[in-house]
Design a protein around this motif. Sequence first.
Motif, mmCIF file in Angstrom:
data_model
loop_
_atom_site.group_PDB
_atom_site.id
_atom_site.type_symbol
_atom_site.label_atom_id
_atom_site.label_comp_id
_atom_site.label_asym_id
_atom_site.label_seq_id
_atom_site.Cartn_x
_atom_site.Cartn_y
_atom_site.Cartn_z
ATOM 1 N N SER A 17 32.578 49.481 26.882
ATOM 2 C CA SER A 17 31.868 48.665 27.876
ATOM 3 C C SER A 17 31.987 47.206 27.454
ATOM 4 C CB SER A 17 30.400 49.093 27.955
ATOM 5 O OG SER A 17 29.794 49.073 26.680
ATOM 6 N N ARG A 18 33.075 46.585 27.864
ATOM 7 C CA ARG A 18 33.406 45.257 27.380
ATOM 8 C C ARG A 18 34.227 44.505 28.424
ATOM 9 N NH1 ARG A 18 37.014 46.321 22.864
ATOM 10 N NH2 ARG A 18 35.106 46.983 21.803
ATOM 11 N N LEU A 19 33.899 43.238 28.638
ATOM 12 C CA LEU A 19 34.731 42.352 29.449
ATOM 13 C C LEU A 19 35.334 41.337 28.496
ATOM 14 C CD1 LEU A 19 35.777 41.319 32.178
ATOM 15 C CD2 LEU A 19 33.710 39.897 32.309
ATOM 16 N N SER A 20 36.650 41.343 28.334
ATOM 17 C CA SER A 20 37.319 40.507 27.340
ATOM 18 C C SER A 20 38.022 39.308 27.943
ATOM 19 C CB SER A 20 38.347 41.336 26.563
ATOM 20 O OG SER A 20 37.766 42.503 26.036
ATOM 21 N N VAL A 21 38.719 39.518 29.057
ATOM 22 C CA VAL A 21 39.540 38.455 29.649
ATOM 23 C C VAL A 21 39.356 38.465 31.163
ATOM 24 C CG1 VAL A 21 41.881 37.548 29.930
ATOM 25 C CG2 VAL A 21 41.263 38.732 27.811
ATOM 26 N N VAL A 22 39.174 37.275 31.742
ATOM 27 C CA VAL A 22 39.218 37.086 33.193
ATOM 28 C C VAL A 22 40.462 36.252 33.473
ATOM 29 C CG1 VAL A 22 38.119 36.038 35.193
ATOM 30 C CG2 VAL A 22 36.725 37.206 33.476
ATOM 31 N N THR A 23 41.413 36.811 34.220
ATOM 32 C CA THR A 23 42.673 36.125 34.485
ATOM 33 C C THR A 23 42.714 35.626 35.921
ATOM 34 O OG1 THR A 23 43.839 37.504 32.864
ATOM 35 C CG2 THR A 23 45.185 36.340 34.484
ATOM 36 N N LEU A 24 42.968 34.336 36.074
ATOM 37 C CA LEU A 24 43.147 33.747 37.394
ATOM 38 C C LEU A 24 44.642 33.626 37.672
ATOM 39 C CD1 LEU A 24 40.543 30.811 37.283
ATOM 40 C CD2 LEU A 24 40.214 33.145 38.139
ATOM 41 N N GLY A 25 45.089 34.208 38.787
ATOM 42 C CA GLY A 25 46.465 34.010 39.213
ATOM 43 C C GLY A 25 46.576 32.642 39.863
ATOM 44 N N VAL A 26 47.369 31.750 39.278
ATOM 45 C CA VAL A 26 47.382 30.355 39.728
ATOM 46 C C VAL A 26 48.732 29.986 40.327
ATOM 47 C CG1 VAL A 26 45.676 29.738 37.984
ATOM 48 C CG2 VAL A 26 48.087 29.450 37.464
ATOM 49 N N ARG A 27 48.701 29.014 41.227
ATOM 50 C CA ARG A 27 49.922 28.545 41.889
ATOM 51 C C ARG A 27 50.511 27.312 41.209
ATOM 52 N NH1 ARG A 27 46.850 31.359 45.054
ATOM 53 N NH2 ARG A 27 47.818 32.754 46.581
ATOM 54 N N ASP A 28 49.675 26.532 40.574
ATOM 55 C CA ASP A 28 50.144 25.335 39.875
ATOM 56 C C ASP A 28 49.473 25.315 38.500
ATOM 57 O OD1 ASP A 28 50.740 22.785 38.915
ATOM 58 O OD2 ASP A 28 50.603 21.847 40.895
ATOM 59 N N LEU A 29 50.107 25.971 37.527
ATOM 60 C CA LEU A 29 49.501 26.129 36.202
ATOM 61 C C LEU A 29 49.217 24.793 35.512
ATOM 62 C CD1 LEU A 29 48.512 27.899 33.882
ATOM 63 C CD2 LEU A 29 50.879 28.177 33.153
ATOM 64 N N PRO A 30 50.167 23.846 35.476
ATOM 65 C CA PRO A 30 49.865 22.584 34.794
ATOM 66 C C PRO A 30 48.673 21.855 35.406
ATOM 67 C CG PRO A 30 52.232 22.817 35.130
ATOM 68 C CD PRO A 30 51.574 23.913 35.917
ATOM 69 N N ARG A 31 48.566 21.879 36.713
ATOM 70 C CA ARG A 31 47.474 21.164 37.387
ATOM 71 C C ARG A 31 46.125 21.792 37.075
ATOM 72 N NH1 ARG A 31 45.756 21.327 43.219
ATOM 73 N NH2 ARG A 31 44.799 19.294 43.706
ATOM 74 N N LEU A 32 46.062 23.125 37.138
ATOM 75 C CA LEU A 32 44.790 23.797 36.881
ATOM 76 C C LEU A 32 44.435 23.731 35.396
ATOM 77 C CD1 LEU A 32 42.866 25.020 38.884
ATOM 78 C CD2 LEU A 32 43.663 27.282 38.235
ATOM 79 N N ARG A 33 45.444 23.748 34.523
ATOM 80 C CA ARG A 33 45.201 23.582 33.092
ATOM 81 C C ARG A 33 44.548 22.222 32.830
ATOM 82 N NH1 ARG A 33 50.368 24.495 30.021
ATOM 83 N NH2 ARG A 33 49.457 26.017 28.594
ATOM 84 N N ARG A 34 45.048 21.156 33.467
ATOM 85 C CA ARG A 34 44.458 19.827 33.288
ATOM 86 C C ARG A 34 43.017 19.793 33.780
ATOM 87 N NH1 ARG A 34 49.574 18.151 35.064
ATOM 88 N NH2 ARG A 34 48.748 17.811 37.185
#
Length: 304
Positions: free
Chosen positions: A164-181
């Motif tokens: 019973s563990r939530l470890s990672v929430v992954t967002l599928g992104v269209r512009d990785l550099p922009r969302l990373r910033r």
Amino acid sequence: MTQHCPPHSPMPYAAVLCDVDGVLRHWPADNEIEHAHGLPVGALAAAAFAPARIHPAITGKITDEQWRSAVAADLANSCGSKERAHAAVAAWSELLPLVDQELVDLLTRVRDVASVALVSNGTTRLEQDLARQGLGRVSKVGWPAGWRSSWVGCMIVAMSDVPSRLSVVTLGVRDLPRLRRFYRDLGWEEIPSGDDDWTGFLLGGVLLALYPVEELAAEAGAGEEAVPGWSGITLACNVDSPGQVDTAFTAAVAAGATAVAVPTDRSWGGRSAYIADLEGNRWEIAWASSARFDDRGALTGFGS
């Protein structure tokens, strides 16, 4: 044990029960804590496991915190003050048992041929303790139907293949550099192992990962089209006070987030606001008096 049982042979039993305390884990003596706080040997156990104290705790009538607080109150006179008594109980509460790892490995193998359940008369802290002691990956806590009223203090801790563990929430992104910033601009610390195709931000024990939506769709949604816009799912960042909701909301918008709902006192007793990141992922910034966190900011409890 299992080496002599062919995997498909009829078994003479349906399940294996194993006691947790005294078998799977072994608690150290508390003499040093008692000596350091001016208590006679055996005082902690005598107070903690007196029937009037332990029975409500192991049958769920009171929480683990309430039980330990009552034990400290009982020891106040012996310690010389309430403060020293609470310090003694706090130190006692931090003791860690010796876990029989060989037995854990054996029980894990037994699950290939039979159901396994761990039996404990633990308090409401049992699940937290098992996780802290490295047993969270093999156990889940629950009361078997009909047992709570007929078995005093008996809990079943089932050996589970799905922790019973939530470890990672992954967002599928269209512009990785922009969302990373964007997430960097929030002041969140990026993990050093990120690269041009994947990155993450460790948020109090859960990793928020950013991954190109096409790559994620190939893994998790083969044959399905990734639809832009809000998915109907919200992520939440809980803060420590109602006023901090407003502060965090303003800072997020300043970093480029879209204001979706301004800070509002909610009918459920808390305060929250909603923003959207640069690709529309919805975040709730919330304060709830019932949320409890550890030093990392990880959620450890929710509710009264």
